[in-house]
Design a protein around this motif. Sequence first.
Motif, short mmCIF file in Angstrom:
data_model
loop_
_atom_site.label_atom_id
_atom_site.label_comp_id
_atom_site.label_asym_id
_atom_site.label_seq_id
_atom_site.Cartn_x
_atom_site.Cartn_y
_atom_site.Cartn_z
N GLY A 132 0.79 -1.22 0.00
CA GLY A 132 0.00 0.00 0.00
C GLY A 132 0.82 1.27 0.00
O GLY A 132 0.30 2.34 -0.35
N GLU A 133 2.10 1.20 0.38
CA GLU A 133 2.94 2.40 0.35
C GLU A 133 3.57 2.51 -1.04
O GLU A 133 4.10 1.53 -1.58
N SER A 134 3.55 3.71 -1.58
CA SER A 134 3.87 3.90 -2.99
C SER A 134 5.28 3.47 -3.35
O SER A 134 5.51 2.93 -4.44
N TRP A 135 6.26 3.69 -2.46
CA TRP A 135 7.63 3.33 -2.81
C TRP A 135 7.78 1.83 -3.02
O TRP A 135 8.44 1.39 -3.96
N ALA A 136 7.14 1.05 -2.14
CA ALA A 136 7.24 -0.41 -2.26
C ALA A 136 6.44 -0.92 -3.46
O ALA A 136 6.91 -1.78 -4.22
N GLU A 137 5.24 -0.36 -3.65
CA GLU A 137 4.41 -0.77 -4.78
C GLU A 137 5.10 -0.44 -6.10
O GLU A 137 5.06 -1.22 -7.06
N ASP A 138 5.74 0.73 -6.17
CA ASP A 138 6.43 1.13 -7.40
C ASP A 138 7.60 0.19 -7.71
O ASP A 138 7.77 -0.26 -8.85
N ARG A 139 8.41 -0.08 -6.72
CA ARG A 139 9.59 -0.92 -6.97
C ARG A 139 9.19 -2.34 -7.37
O ARG A 139 9.72 -2.89 -8.34
N ILE A 140 8.26 -2.92 -6.64
CA ILE A 140 7.83 -4.27 -6.99
C ILE A 140 7.03 -4.25 -8.29
O ILE A 140 7.08 -5.21 -9.08
N GLY A 141 6.32 -3.16 -8.55
CA GLY A 141 5.62 -3.03 -9.84
C GLY A 141 6.59 -3.07 -11.00
O GLY A 141 6.32 -3.67 -12.04
N GLY A 142 7.76 -2.43 -10.83
CA GLY A 142 8.78 -2.46 -11.88
C GLY A 142 9.31 -3.87 -12.09
O GLY A 142 9.52 -4.31 -13.24
N ALA A 143 9.54 -4.60 -10.99
CA ALA A 143 10.03 -5.99 -11.11
C ALA A 143 8.99 -6.87 -11.80
O ALA A 143 9.33 -7.71 -12.65
#
Length: 318
Positions: free
Chosen positions: A160-171
């Motif tokens: 739910g936190e954008s930094w984690a969602e963004d990084r895993i979204g990229g992977a």
Amino acid sequence: MALALGVAFAAPAQAEGKPKFVYLTQTGIDNGFWQSIKKGMDDACAQLDADCQLLFTTPNGDLQKHLQNLETVIEQGVDGIVTVIVNDDLYDEAVKKAIDKGIPVISANVDDTKRGDGNARLAFVGQDLFQAGYLLMQGLYKKIPEDQPVHALLGLSRPGESWAEDRIGGAKKFLDEAKAANPNRQITYEVIDSSNDISVTAQRICQYVQGKPETNAYVDAGFWGAGAGECLRDLGIKPGQLHMATFDLVPVVLDEMKKGYVDLTIDQQPYYQGYLPILQLAMIKKFGLSAFDVNTGKALIEPKDVEAVEKYVQMGVR
């Protein structure tokens, strides 16, 4: 100066005549990564003769407490604010209120996923988080022999936190593209809540690997995955059986790189994330200049690079 705040905010003494800038994060004071950001902030404030504070949040990761701290700073009045934006909606009203009061706000380390369209902050200084996650998974993928299937575990440290969602979204994006480009190769992945507590993260990774021994890649949204090295050794898993990738240059990551259990990490240059927002706020205050976005980097670091970067880590600048 670094403070850890909960509900209450104690007003600091303001040095007479100096501009006052406050830097806020949602993380706790025990997060070692943030010490490089603090050093960057401290160096900038010393050079620019500014009165600065870095406000951590207690308990670690409590977004409501972080918001309360931000609102308190705005009410007290300062010459500029730097803050992380780890939720796309939570901080919108507070940041707009600051801007309307004439207080410049720059986001750093983590931004709204819609950038300036999603929040009134003036600029962002930090890593392109989605791109970093993509490149990290791409780098790890290359380490797995082409004749082997790929099963990746993706550790979403703070769902739910954008930094984690963004990084895993990229992977995830890289793996989806790899599957489409290699229809004859078995490529699968699973996302778990891996936690941002290093002991909990280690436990969850090792439990997962025991249940799914075909797992041969792990990407963490932060640095906490490096903590799994010890329990992987206890399980008899050798270096290279599970290729691991993390973020940042913290001691546990470098130690596990030396032992062969972390293959890759990305340096987002946190010193810049502390230094440059303060520089911009000082120039806004002094000359009325405008703020500007800065991508602080995505350098891939491998075990062969550890010796070269370790001296800078010890200096607190990387």
